[in-house]
Design a protein around this motif. Structure first.
Motif, PDB file in Angstrom:
ATOM      1  N   SER A 176       0.841  -1.189   0.000  1.00 11.67           N
ATOM      2  CA  SER A 176       0.000   0.000   0.000  1.00 11.67           C
ATOM      3  C   SER A 176       0.887   1.254   0.000  1.00 11.67           C
ATOM      4  N   THR A 182      -1.786   6.090  -8.379  1.00 15.19           N
ATOM      5  CA  THR A 182      -1.221   7.302  -8.985  1.00 15.19           C
ATOM      6  C   THR A 182      -0.778   6.996 -10.415  1.00 15.19           C
ATOM      7  N   GLY A 196      -4.216   7.586  -2.244  1.00 14.36           N
ATOM      8  CA  GLY A 196      -4.098   7.819  -0.806  1.00 14.36           C
ATOM      9  C   GLY A 196      -3.256   9.018  -0.491  1.00 14.36           C
ATOM     10  N   THR A 208      -7.218   4.095   0.133  1.00 13.67           N
ATOM     11  CA  THR A 208      -6.513   2.906  -0.307  1.00 13.67           C
ATOM     12  C   THR A 208      -7.423   2.124  -1.259  1.00 13.67           C
ATOM     13  N   THR A 209      -6.822   1.479  -2.249  1.00 12.10           N
ATOM     14  CA  THR A 209      -7.588   0.710  -3.237  1.00 12.10           C
ATOM     15  C   THR A 209      -8.129  -0.554  -2.574  1.00 12.10           C
TER      16      THR A 209
HETATM   17  N1  LIG Z   1       6.915  11.878  -4.091  1.00 15.22           N
HETATM   18  C1  LIG Z   1       6.137  11.079  -4.797  1.00 15.22           C
HETATM   19  N2  LIG Z   1       4.973  10.655  -4.279  1.00 15.22           N
HETATM   20  C2  LIG Z   1       4.200   9.836  -5.013  1.00 15.22           C
HETATM   21  C3  LIG Z   1       4.562   9.433  -6.329  1.00 15.22           C
HETATM   22  N3  LIG Z   1       3.605   8.607  -6.806  1.00 15.22           N
HETATM   23  C4  LIG Z   1       2.661   8.504  -5.833  1.00 15.22           C
HETATM   24  N4  LIG Z   1       3.002   9.253  -4.752  1.00 15.22           N
HETATM   25  C5  LIG Z   1       2.219   9.424  -3.500  1.00 15.22           C
HETATM   26  O1  LIG Z   1       2.152   8.211  -2.785  1.00 15.22           O
HETATM   27  C6  LIG Z   1       0.925   8.145  -2.032  1.00 15.22           C
HETATM   28  C7  LIG Z   1       0.221   6.833  -2.263  1.00 15.22           C
HETATM   29  O2  LIG Z   1      -0.171   6.722  -3.606  1.00 15.22           O
HETATM   30  P1  LIG Z   1      -1.275   5.697  -4.157  1.00 15.22           P
HETATM   31  O3  LIG Z   1      -1.242   5.842  -5.632  1.00 15.22           O
HETATM   32  O4  LIG Z   1      -2.577   5.863  -3.479  1.00 15.22           O
HETATM   33  O5  LIG Z   1      -0.661   4.305  -3.692  1.00 15.22           O
HETATM   34  P2  LIG Z   1      -1.253   2.832  -3.947  1.00 15.22           P
HETATM   35  O6  LIG Z   1      -0.065   1.986  -4.273  1.00 15.22           O
HETATM   36  O7  LIG Z   1      -2.345   2.884  -4.940  1.00 15.22           O
HETATM   37  O8  LIG Z   1      -1.802   2.421  -2.498  1.00 15.22           O
HETATM   38  P3  LIG Z   1      -2.966   1.327  -2.148  1.00 15.22           P
HETATM   39  O9  LIG Z   1      -4.164   1.609  -2.994  1.00 15.22           O
HETATM   40  O10 LIG Z   1      -3.214   1.530  -0.681  1.00 15.22           O
HETATM   41  O11 LIG Z   1      -2.375  -0.028  -2.422  1.00 15.22           O
HETATM   42  C8  LIG Z   1       0.103   9.356  -2.492  1.00 15.22           C
HETATM   43  O12 LIG Z   1       0.217  10.358  -1.484  1.00 15.22           O
HETATM   44  C9  LIG Z   1       0.772   9.780  -3.779  1.00 15.22           C
HETATM   45  O13 LIG Z   1       0.600  11.147  -4.035  1.00 15.22           O
HETATM   46  C10 LIG Z   1       5.804   9.938  -6.875  1.00 15.22           C
HETATM   47  O14 LIG Z   1       6.216   9.645  -8.005  1.00 15.22           O
HETATM   48  N5  LIG Z   1       6.547  10.739  -6.060  1.00 15.22           N
END
Ligand SMILES: Nc1nc2c(ncn2[C@@H]2O[C@H](COP(=O)(O)OP(=O)(O)OP(=O)(O)O)[C@@H](O)[C@H]2O)c(=O)[nH]1
Ligand SMILES: [Mg+2]
Ligand SMILES: [Zn+2]
Length: 303
Positions: A176, A182, A196, A208-209
């Protein structure tokens, strides 16, 4: 010539499962329309990406009658049950992020991918953060094993990943918060996958997904977002198969003194010897052993 429709009053349609909610599934038909489907007999062994035949029972509602043969199936399994992650994918994208790598989880994803025979891409996201170089260096041993590593800052530039997805049905997997949703949003600005964002959540919980969903990238490419993984059981793999899921063990299996060597502490073990020489990383042998003990434990419980 008599068609199936003559014999069966409920028309059968073919479609693809684009969202899996455990007991309920969204099926997309060839014309792009979406049907909410249940299954017969409470069957739950259906995954996002499955090709299915359905019977329409009411407007936009149906029942899944059959699953077409799968090209691949990616899943994990604990002692109780199997957890299907995605069907018919041709590529697994393990999403990792700066600063920390959860190596045991990564090794488990890789072993499951090898077991399923699905090629893997390791995407190291959040390369815009400090410690990016150290995280990339930590992945070097995996690159040396032959796994492709793609440094990425999804928030800044998604182009490098987009190129790698062309022509594939891919699934994003990982812990997660690594940035899987993203990535979806950057690839498909209209997708609005919930991300998230800690600052926006204001204590109300992170976005969260919670279920797998398939998105179309173009006519020949699709990508599946999946919920974050905390653990990854491999109870469906037997001990001999497990050693083959560690790619660097493969060429040496069969060279141990004992045919049924478990590569734990046996005399004349080729894997242990190579670990001693530094040819095989001790951390990989460690994660293999941890998994082996888990799998054997289950086998013992069944006896
Ligand atoms: N600094 C930075 N933050 C990022 C980047 N990509 C995603 N994030 C941040 O990471 C956090 C989690 O991102 P998500 O895309 O919700 O993560 P996920 O893997 O889908 O998480 P789950 O759905 O819980 O499995 C968010 O606050 C995003 O803005 C990046 O390239 N750089
Ligand atoms: Mg997500
Ligand atoms: Zn051995």
């Amino acid at each position: 010539m008599s068609s199936r429709a003559d014999k069966n009053p409920a028309p059968t349609h073919r479609g693809r499962v684009v969202a899996s909610f455990g007991r309920s599934f969204t099926v997309e038909l060839a014309d792009g329309s979406l049907v909410t489907c249940t299954t017969r007999g409470k069957r739950t062994d259906i995954a996002c990406g499955d090709r299915v035949s359905i019977a329409i029972t009411a407007p936009e509602q149906g029942v899944i009658d059959a699953i077409e043969p799968r090209v691949s199936l990616f899943y994990r399994s604990d002692i109780q049950r199997q957890k299907l992650i995605a069907a018919n994918v041709t590529r697994i994208v393990v999403v990792l992020a700066v600063p920390a790598l959860h190596r045991h989880l990564l090794d488990r994803c890789l072993a499951a991918a090898e077991y399923a025979g699905i090629p893997v891409l390791l995407a190291l996201n959040k390369m815009d953060l400090p410690q990016a170089d150290a995280a990339l260096a930590a992945l070097e041993p995996y690159r040396a094993l032959g796994y492709e590593v793609l440094p990425l800052a999804a928030k800044i530039d998604i182009a490098p990943l987009r190129a790698a997805l062309k022509g594939h049905t891919s699934v994003l997997v990982g812990q997660s918060g690594m940035g899987k949703s993203t990535i979806i949003n950057r690839l498909l600005p209209d997708a609005a996958a919930r991300v998230g964002d800690l600052s926006a959540a204001l204590g109300s919980g992170r976005h969260t997904t919670t279920h797998a969903r398939l998105y179309h990238l173009d006519a020949a490419s699709a990508i599946i977002d999946s919920p974050g993984l905390q653990e990854f059981g491999l109870q469906h793999v037997n001990p001999v198969e497990l050693a083959h899921c560690y790619v660097e063990f493969r060429p040496h299996l069969g060279r141990c003194k004992f045919n049924d060597c478990r590569h734990m502490a046996e005399p004349g073990c080729a894997i242990i010897a190579l670990m001693g020489n530094g040819v095989i990383a001790a951390a990989r042998v460690e994660s293999y052993r941890e998994l082996l003990l888990q799998i054997e434990n289950k086998a013992r419980r069944r006896d």
